[in-house]
Design a protein around this motif. Sequence first.
Motif, PDB file in Angstrom:
ATOM      1  N   GLN A   1      36.298   3.230  42.171  1.00  0.00           N
ATOM      2  CA  GLN A   1      37.136   3.298  40.834  1.00  0.00           C
ATOM      3  C   GLN A   1      36.185   2.642  39.800  1.00  0.00           C
ATOM      4  N   GLU A   2      35.392   1.765  40.186  1.00  0.00           N
ATOM      5  CA  GLU A   2      34.307   1.018  39.320  1.00  0.00           C
ATOM      6  C   GLU A   2      33.312   2.357  38.665  1.00  0.00           C
TER       7      GLU A   2
ATOM      8  N   LEU B   1      33.950   5.363  38.503  1.00  0.00           N
ATOM      9  CA  LEU B   1      34.668   6.193  37.758  1.00  0.00           C
ATOM     10  C   LEU B   1      34.741   5.773  36.240  1.00  0.00           C
ATOM     11  N   CYS B   2      35.108   4.441  36.261  1.00  0.00           N
ATOM     12  CA  CYS B   2      34.990   3.778  34.851  1.00  0.00           C
ATOM     13  C   CYS B   2      33.540   3.678  34.402  1.00  0.00           C
ATOM     14  N   MET B   3      32.650   3.548  35.218  1.00  0.00           N
ATOM     15  CA  MET B   3      31.256   3.364  34.669  1.00  0.00           C
ATOM     16  C   MET B   3      31.009   4.898  33.862  1.00  0.00           C
TER      17      MET B   3
ATOM     18  N   GLY C   1      32.753   6.861  32.510  1.00  0.00           N
ATOM     19  CA  GLY C   1      33.291   6.735  31.116  1.00  0.00           C
ATOM     20  C   GLY C   1      33.618   8.144  30.693  1.00  0.00           C
ATOM     21  N   GLU C   2      33.698   8.084  29.247  1.00  0.00           N
ATOM     22  CA  GLU C   2      34.034   9.522  28.783  1.00  0.00           C
ATOM     23  C   GLU C   2      32.975  10.187  27.871  1.00  0.00           C
TER      24      GLU C   2
ATOM     25  N   ALA D   1      32.240  11.664  33.488  1.00  0.00           N
ATOM     26  CA  ALA D   1      33.251  11.321  34.272  1.00  0.00           C
ATOM     27  C   ALA D   1      34.079  12.204  35.101  1.00  0.00           C
TER      28      ALA D   1
ATOM     29  N   GLN E   1      34.501  12.812  39.180  1.00  0.00           N
ATOM     30  CA  GLN E   1      35.887  13.227  39.541  1.00  0.00           C
ATOM     31  C   GLN E   1      35.454  14.422  40.678  1.00  0.00           C
TER      32      GLN E   1
END
Length: 375
Positions: free
Chosen positions: A201-202, A204-206, A208-209, A220, A224
Amino acid sequence: MAGFVVDDHRRLVIKVGSSLLIGDDGHVDRTWLAGLAADVAQLHGDSHELLIVSSGAIAIGSNVLGINKRRAKLEDLQAAAAAGQVQLAHAYSEALAEYKVTTAQVLLTPEDTENRHRFLNARGTLGRLIERSVVPVINENDTVATEEIRYGDNDRLAARVAQLVMADALILLSDVDGFYTADPASDVAAEHIPEVFAITQEMLCMAGETRSDIGSGGMATKVQAARIATHAGCSTVIANGVVDRPLSTLAAGGRCTLFRAAGTPAAARKQWLAGVLEVRGELRLDDGAVSALHSGNSLLPVGVVEAVGNFRRGDVVILVDPRGNELGRGLAEYSYEEAVQLAGCQSDKIEDVLGYRGRSVMVHRDELVIFNSDS
Ligand code: GLU
């Protein structure tokens, strides 16, 4: 040594983003595409099976129709996709024809990969194209896709295609050479990660967008996509596509991030099949069919003695041996009503029995799992 070895992977899905393919003038960058085509042809000649997932329809079409993508309404973007897709597919077919490689355009909607009743159709067509040494050039069918029902970005589409065709590797060509701990464009402390064994999950957060101007994917969506593909047994690579020969560069050890799949595509598919709770019926088999399945073959209608239940094409059915034991399970290529008619029928008589042309198998070997057997 860590790294991605192209030759260890036979079936490859290559994802090409708009920012690589479309030049600043809104046209296909023919020079870049020629380099990609040379690489694809070389891998194709080396017995790799390739599928290309390419964006670019909306970018090209917006230019052709004079549409400003940022202010455009959905209908404008759909119209742009319709105008641009023709040119996109043509550009690939011309570039690969230089090497006598035939291409085929395939446009998909999420229904085609996410819906089990539909996915056998897309899988069958793509499988046949690959068998015929054709390189499918795939995009989302943006002309009919609406905001609520669309993949949205081609990273996800490419991952779904990889899962569908049980690809060994998915190569996401990007404008960066892999996954970093932060956005390398804005953070000098960002560190490149060469290899990933589990997507957290970390991460996926790293990711970013971050978004590029032309395409709709960012880091991101790539992570995914890697998550979808690696769960399906398909290793995923994010590699730099902003070079003349992106696939040769990667094959020669070019910097990238490799997301390693834990198992093989076949093992992942069988694990999924074995775990599906919703079973809709049974196919009772004769001894000939049982030994054919143990030898790794598909189930033909001729080996079916009886069909029981209420299933549709694409549903999971239990395969039962003549002693009444559950031999395994698989995805039915036919509905219950058709299976009843086809039980015991030779494959070349299917059209006579049904009155229309059907599939030659009742359950395809890639879509079945046999319990307590190595096959
Ligand atoms: N399917 C879109 C197109 O061809 C692109 C989606 C994406 O950029 O990821 O224009």
